[in-house]
Design a protein around this motif. Sequence first.
Motif, PDB file in Angstrom:
ATOM      1  N   UNK A  45       0.822  -1.218   0.000  1.00  0.00           N
ATOM      2  CA  UNK A  45       0.000   0.000   0.000  1.00  0.00           C
ATOM      3  C   UNK A  45       0.848   1.256   0.000  1.00  0.00           C
ATOM      4  N   UNK A  46       2.167   1.079   0.001  1.00  0.00           N
ATOM      5  CA  UNK A  46       3.073   2.214   0.048  1.00  0.00           C
ATOM      6  C   UNK A  46       4.478   1.748   0.335  1.00  0.00           C
ATOM      7  N   UNK A  47       5.290   2.680   0.805  1.00  0.00           N
ATOM      8  CA  UNK A  47       6.673   2.364   1.114  1.00  0.00           C
ATOM      9  C   UNK A  47       7.160   3.179   2.295  1.00  0.00           C
ATOM     10  N   UNK A  48       8.337   2.785   2.787  1.00  0.00           N
ATOM     11  CA  UNK A  48       8.976   3.469   3.907  1.00  0.00           C
ATOM     12  C   UNK A  48      10.414   3.768   3.511  1.00  0.00           C
ATOM     13  N   UNK A  49      10.881   4.956   3.861  1.00  0.00           N
ATOM     14  CA  UNK A  49      12.280   5.329   3.671  1.00  0.00           C
ATOM     15  C   UNK A  49      12.795   5.841   5.013  1.00  0.00           C
ATOM     16  N   UNK A  50      13.978   5.390   5.419  1.00  0.00           N
ATOM     17  CA  UNK A  50      14.668   5.961   6.570  1.00  0.00           C
ATOM     18  C   UNK A  50      15.726   6.920   6.044  1.00  0.00           C
ATOM     19  N   UNK A  51      15.790   8.109   6.625  1.00  0.00           N
ATOM     20  CA  UNK A  51      16.742   9.124   6.175  1.00  0.00           C
ATOM     21  C   UNK A  51      17.424   9.757   7.379  1.00  0.00           C
ATOM     22  N   UNK A  52      18.619  10.298   7.134  1.00  0.00           N
ATOM     23  CA  UNK A  52      19.378  10.937   8.217  1.00  0.00           C
ATOM     24  C   UNK A  52      20.170  12.115   7.677  1.00  0.00           C
ATOM     25  N   UNK A  53      20.587  12.984   8.604  1.00  0.00           N
ATOM     26  CA  UNK A  53      21.545  14.010   8.290  1.00  0.00           C
ATOM     27  C   UNK A  53      21.004  15.308   7.740  1.00  0.00           C
ATOM     28  N   UNK A  54      19.714  15.484   7.701  1.00  0.00           N
ATOM     29  CA  UNK A  54      19.123  16.704   7.138  1.00  0.00           C
ATOM     30  C   UNK A  54      18.011  17.205   8.058  1.00  0.00           C
TER      31      UNK A  54
END
Length: 100
Positions: A45-54
């Motif tokens: 039904x969608x997606x997940x992204x993990x992000x860092x540093x901003x």
Amino acid sequence: MFVINLHYIVPLDELDAHMKEHVAFLQKYYKEQVFIASGRKVPRTGGIILAAGRTKEEIEAIMQEDPFSTHGLAEVTVTEFLTSQTHPAFKKLLKEVFNS
């Protein structure tokens, strides 16, 4: 750190027509050391992204470049959180790559 939640708002065949562009977008920000991990939700039904540093504003601006956003295929929510506990290997990765 940020959790980016994508919720698909079109049929999957329409979404899949833009998947190659979306993957190129992801690869760009992996190379720029913004994204840590990404993948599909189950069920799809969608997606997940993990992000860092901003900052949250920077992540939101980056997500406006995603073909899933530019083509109106998904709703995007960015949630900032402070990591208080992590696996030692993950903590080491964050320090080495993202200087967190």
